[in-house]
Design an enzyme around this catalytic site. Structure first.
Site, short mmCIF file in Angstrom:
data_model
loop_
_atom_site.label_atom_id
_atom_site.label_comp_id
_atom_site.label_asym_id
_atom_site.label_seq_id
_atom_site.Cartn_x
_atom_site.Cartn_y
_atom_site.Cartn_z
CB VAL A 1 -0.97 0.21 1.05
CG1 VAL A 1 -2.03 -1.10 0.95
CG2 VAL A 1 -0.20 -0.06 2.55
CG ASP A 2 4.72 0.86 1.15
OD1 ASP A 2 4.66 -0.19 0.14
OD2 ASP A 2 5.44 0.42 1.67
CG ASP A 3 4.70 5.57 -3.23
OD1 ASP A 3 3.66 5.45 -4.04
OD2 ASP A 3 4.71 6.98 -2.71
#
Ligand code: 6R9
Length: 695
Positions: free
Chosen positions: A564-566
């Site tokens: 869910v992060d980069d």
């Protein structure tokens, strides 16, 4: 969808038709797979269950209950099966921790005060028990016909020789050692030698570039670098020593000089004469190691002394040096390997990961060897000389337990079934998957074609940071659902939280966190406790946050849905979008770059880069190639962008933040799902980007 609608409107009919056909085909495959997964809960045979270590859900439930209600008792019993030179103080709790930033510094401790050694437990312990003649390592070279076998006694001898060498050049407990080696038997040997003397190894995957290697060396300042002249992988020769020299030069310019480089002479790839050399600093492995004694004292270390570090990508900034310690890591690795692969003496285990990644640490080297398993170490690639190589190796060594990544499964699936069915594969008993979510279609192929619908599949979820597997099937204990990692391993307490950090009950979706620290959780980031706390413990207070999204279904099974992060996951390799962006902008003609992931048939995710050039610079294919080359040399070939999309401007909010959501949609060609673009500073850039798609 709007993809072909736009093409059609643009008069591009053949392209529109192709897109439409592709969409119809994809929907058909999806429908078939959905049907198949909805219909099937896949359970092991009665025969498998009868022989399995954990035979039923009830048996698991009971053990799991104890592991979370009495973790100290649960793990102390397991710890007693290993050698401790000095036992931990059992009058005190075996563990203590704080995972809440509001209550002071984050820490996790297990068996502190106890003294042990992972290498001793993984090697000497078996020799002492009279198993020195059993096979430890089955090494299979890149080229068919090159192989080598090491017994536990031979492994111990070699580990001692390398340990003595390291001591002779002044490496002591706590010193850092960089290992930049291909998959020779000498790679696990070197790791174990470091562990034996309490040195902290930092293995850098031998696919990283000189710049990446230098960055890791600048961070950990190794006493010595161990490498190899060159390696052959498939048809390619890679000059590793040359890369080490370049990295050492980069470090030198930044004020750090590597004192010593030990080079394994791999004459199969390059001659000594052709290997670049620096007198006084470099030495040949073969000229030094054999002269050392095959006995070497063990350095007994505290359960909370560091064992190794391994760099991994985060969503921002430089790669993070994940630091593991000794006691908890050892128990997590050994116990998870034993139950998840249902290990029993006589098994031949093969993990296709490279030791440069965490899987190669925990499930190629430490976990299996701590159990006394025979391991296959493979230097080559699954498609050389052809796509049947894996199954040829399985038959050759009668491999019983096989662990690989979805990206490899998909690549082999694409090559066709005949490469698989040509070989017997009768020895196989458990198949494993790791690194990214496995799509049900690949799961099914792995199960039906590779395993002849006979071998349970363990889809294992974990991370560099967690050190060992956290969510996984136990193959004999409950049915698998294709695509789900199923249930928590012993001692693991997952929590699915919403965006406000509230834990949710029952079936739900949200962010995957841990309530109590898994025993093998990293203890800090090397030299950066603050980043450790802010990256993992600050987002949801009181929890360890994994960075993954997940869903929990009505049976309590976990379905991992990706980062869910980069961070993007390319062929199971974690890559921070920020790292790729910073590599791209290091090119003098690149003004700005924004990188997102997109669905890729084989790699799981591909790298899609939006690039804005400096004023006045013309877009050209040559420049595109240069940009890709820049990323290869700044990070490594595996991080090379799949697509470079010219971007005269990037969609930004009025405060200047790039709206990646929109870029992800453009990359995925979901042009009808761009959402609200009204908050953009310049909404017109979106039309420009759509215009330039595929150009
Ligand atoms: C072991 C390893 C960790 C990230 C993790 C997640 C993804 C790993 C997975 C999986 C779904 C699985 N991941 N295993 N996603 N199902 N079975 O791969 O460590 O390189 O640190 O990557 O990989 O996104 O957060 P690492």
């Amino acid at each position: 969808s709007r993809g072909f609608e736009l093409q059609r409107r643009a008069g591009n009919f053949s392209k529109a038709a192709a897109l439409e056909r592709k969409a119809i085909r994809a929907t058909a495959v999806e429908a078939e797979v959905e049907q198949w997964t909805a219909d099937k809960l896949i359970d092991a045979s009665e025969e498998f269950k009868a022989k399995a270590l954990i035979k039923s859900r009830e048996q698991y439930d009971e053990m799991y209950k104890r592991s979370v209600e009495d973790p100290d008792g649960f793990w102390s019993d397991i710890a007693s099966e290993f050698h401790w030179e000095q036992k931990w103080d059992s009058s005190k709790p075996a563990s203590s921790w704080n995972l809440d930033v509001r209550k002071g510094p984050i820490y996790v401790e297990w068996f502190k005060g106890g003294k042990t050694n992972i290498a001793y437990n993984a090697v000497d312990r078996h020799v002492k028990a009279g198993r020195g003649g059993e096979t430890a390592i089955l090494w299979e070279g890149n080229d068919v016909g090159r192989d080598r076998k090491l017994t536990f006694q031979q492994l111990q001898d070699e580990v001692c020789q390398v340990a003595n060498y390291l001591r002779s050049i002044g490496v002591k407990k706590g010193d850092s050692v960089t290992i930049y080696m291909p998959m020779l038997a000498e790679l696990p040997v070197t790791m174990l030698a470091c562990m034996r003397i309490g040195a902290v190894h930092s293995v850098v995957f031998a696919g990283f570039s000189a710049d990446s290697l230098a960055g890791r060396m600048m961070d950990s300042k190794p006493r010595v670098v161990l490498t190899c002249s060159a390696v052959r992988r498939g048809n390619k020769v890679i000059g590793l020593k040359e890369i080490v020299d370049k990295a050492a030069d980069i470090c030198s310019k930044q004020g750090f000089d590597v004192e010593r480089v030990l080079v394994y002479d791999n004459e199969n790839a390059i001659s000594r004469e052709k290997t670049p050399w620096k007198d006084g600093r470099d030495e040949w492995w073969q000229d030094r190691i054999p002269s050392f004694e095959t006995e070497s004292p063990v350095e007994w270390v505290d359960a909370e002394d560091p064992s190794f570090m391994l760099y991994t990508s985060g969503s921002t900034g430089k790669p993070k040096g994940v630091l593991h310690t000794t006691g908890g890591y050892m128990l997590g690795a050994a116990t998870s390997f034993k139950y998840i692969f249902d290990y029993r003496p006589g098994d031949v285990y093969w993990c296709t990961a490279d030791c440069g990644w965490i899987t190669g640490h925990t499930y190629l080297t430490y976990g299996p060897l701590l159990n006394g398993a025979s391991i296959v170490v493979f230097e080559g690639v699954p498609t050389y000389p052809d796509a049947g190589r894996c199954w040829e190796i399985v038959d050759k060594y009668q491999v019983t337990l096989f662990y690989t990544a979805p990206t490899a499964i998909r690549a082999l699936q694409k090559s066709g079934n005949s490469f698989v069915t040509k070989y017997s594969r009768k020895s196989l008993r458990v198949l494993g998957s790791v690194g990214e979510p496995i799509n049900p279609n690949a799961w099914r192929w792995y199960y039906e074609v590779v395993g002849d619908s006979r071998c349970p599949i363990v889809d294992t979820w974990w991370q560099t940071e967690t050190g060992s597997i956290l969510i996984t099937p136990l193959p004999g204990a409950w049915p698998q659902k294709p695509g789900s990692a199923t249930l928590p391993f012993f001692g693991v307490q997952p929590a699915v939280v919403d965006e406000n950090g509230r834990e949710q009950d029952g079936p739900c979706s949200g962010y995957l966190c841990m309530k109590a620290p898994p025993i093998s959780l990293m203890r800090t980031l090397y030299g950066d406790q603050e980043r450790y706390e802010t990256a993992y413990f600050a987002p949801f207070k009181g929890f360890y946050f994994s960075g993954d999204g997940c869903r929990r279904d009505e049976d309590g099974y976990y379905w991992l849905t990706g980062r869910v992060d980069d961070v993007i996951n390319v062929s199971g390799h974690r890559i921070g979008t920020a790292e790729v962006e910073s590599a791209l902008v290091s090119h003098s003609m690149c003004a700005e770059a924004a990188v997102v992931g997109y669905d890729h048939e084989i790699k799981g995710q591909g790298i899609y880069a939006f690039v804005t050039l400096m004023e006045g610079v013309d877009y050209s294919d040559d420049l595109r190639r240069q940009l890709v080359t820049t990323v290869r040399s700044e990070i490594g070939a595996f991080a090379a962008p799949d697509v470079i999309h010219w971007a005269p401007g990037l969609p930004k909010t009025r405060s200047g933040k790039i709206m990646r959501r929109i870029l992800r949609k453009i990359a995925a060609n979901q042009l009808d799902e761009l959402g609200d673009t009204s908050t953009l500073a310049e909404p017109a850039v979106v039309d420009q980007l759509i215009e330039l798609r595929g150009k």
